[in-house]
Design a protein around this motif. Structure first.
Motif, PDB file in Angstrom:
ATOM      1  N   UNK A   1      13.183  -0.553   2.738  1.00 40.05           N
ATOM      2  CA  UNK A   1      11.755  -0.657   3.021  1.00 40.05           C
ATOM      3  C   UNK A   1      11.174  -1.588   1.963  1.00 40.05           C
ATOM      4  N   UNK A   2      10.205  -2.408   2.341  1.00 43.44           N
ATOM      5  CA  UNK A   2       9.561  -3.312   1.395  1.00 43.44           C
ATOM      6  C   UNK A   2       8.082  -2.978   1.292  1.00 43.44           C
ATOM      7  N   UNK A   3       7.610  -2.844   0.056  1.00 41.49           N
ATOM      8  CA  UNK A   3       6.200  -2.587  -0.222  1.00 41.49           C
ATOM      9  C   UNK A   3       5.785  -3.508  -1.370  1.00 41.49           C
ATOM     10  N   UNK A   4       4.518  -3.449  -1.728  1.00 36.01           N
ATOM     11  CA  UNK A   4       4.023  -4.207  -2.885  1.00 36.01           C
ATOM     12  C   UNK A   4       3.410  -3.244  -3.881  1.00 36.01           C
ATOM     13  N   UNK A   5       3.636  -3.508  -5.158  1.00 37.40           N
ATOM     14  CA  UNK A   5       2.977  -2.708  -6.184  1.00 37.40           C
ATOM     15  C   UNK A   5       1.550  -3.239  -6.364  1.00 37.40           C
ATOM     16  N   UNK A   6       0.731  -2.642  -7.219  1.00 34.77           N
ATOM     17  CA  UNK A   6      -0.664  -3.089  -7.342  1.00 34.77           C
ATOM     18  C   UNK A   6      -0.833  -4.543  -7.769  1.00 34.77           C
TER      19      UNK A   6
ATOM     20  N   UNK B   1       0.245   3.360   0.719  1.00 36.27           N
ATOM     21  CA  UNK B   1       1.001   2.162   0.376  1.00 36.27           C
ATOM     22  C   UNK B   1       1.549   1.580   1.672  1.00 36.27           C
ATOM     23  N   UNK B   2       1.142   0.362   1.978  1.00 39.33           N
ATOM     24  CA  UNK B   2       1.545  -0.291   3.232  1.00 39.33           C
ATOM     25  C   UNK B   2       2.990  -0.770   3.152  1.00 39.33           C
ATOM     26  N   UNK B   3       3.754  -0.449   4.175  1.00 37.13           N
ATOM     27  CA  UNK B   3       5.133  -0.948   4.283  1.00 37.13           C
ATOM     28  C   UNK B   3       5.060  -2.343   4.877  1.00 37.13           C
ATOM     29  N   UNK B   4       5.546  -3.326   4.134  1.00 31.41           N
ATOM     30  CA  UNK B   4       5.511  -4.718   4.581  1.00 31.41           C
ATOM     31  C   UNK B   4       6.594  -5.012   5.611  1.00 31.41           C
ATOM     32  N   UNK B   5       7.759  -4.379   5.410  1.00 29.06           N
ATOM     33  CA  UNK B   5       8.884  -4.599   6.314  1.00 29.06           C
ATOM     34  C   UNK B   5       9.827  -3.416   6.201  1.00 29.06           C
TER      35      UNK B   5
END
Length: 135
Positions: A111-116, A92-96
């Motif tokens: 930490x900010x990520x995106x779900x599917x 899971x890529x950390x966006x910020x």
């Protein structure tokens, strides 16, 4: 005037319920649930996120229910370094982040990520012990 006490549940419109359940359970450690009518959800800390497939919406629904339109913040007690490791292990890529923000009860590091589905998911830890109001 109405007095709101707390959030009971949220509803996310998703493209693929199975994929959403997998993300929220395997990556974020939530508990899977099934309601009557084979409706699916995940639970954490006494709260529920109901997952509605965009192709099979349950009425009543939002005016424009589309996958990827939510921005949610979840609070963890885990060190963010441990969270980063879990995210890496699950690809899971950390966006910020980690970045300092302000939560409902004070300063947080997030930490900010995106779900599917592309929903923005903020995983935050309060910088100091915060007394959470009892309900």
């Amino acid at each position: 005037m109405i007095s709101i006490d707390r959030v009971d549940h949220l509803v996310l419109t998703v493209a693929d319920v199975d994929r959403a359940v997998e993300f929220y359970t395997q990556v974020l450690g939530m508990e899977p649930m099934t309601f009557p009518g084979e409706r699916r959800a995940v639970r954490f800390g006494g709260k529920t996120i109901k997952l509605h497939a965009a192709s099979e919406l349950v009425e009543p629904t939002a005016t424009h229910p589309v996958p990827g339109s939510a921005n949610l913040c979840f609070v963890t007690n885990n060190p963010l370094s441990d969270v980063q490791e879990v995210l890496r292990n699950n690809e899971v890529r950390i966006e910020e982040g980690p970045v300092v923000r302000t939560g409902s009860l004070g300063p947080i590091t997030s930490l900010y990520v995106r779900d599917p589905d592309g929903n923005l998911i903020e995983i935050a830890k309060y910088d100091d012990e915060v007394a959470v109001p009892a309900k």
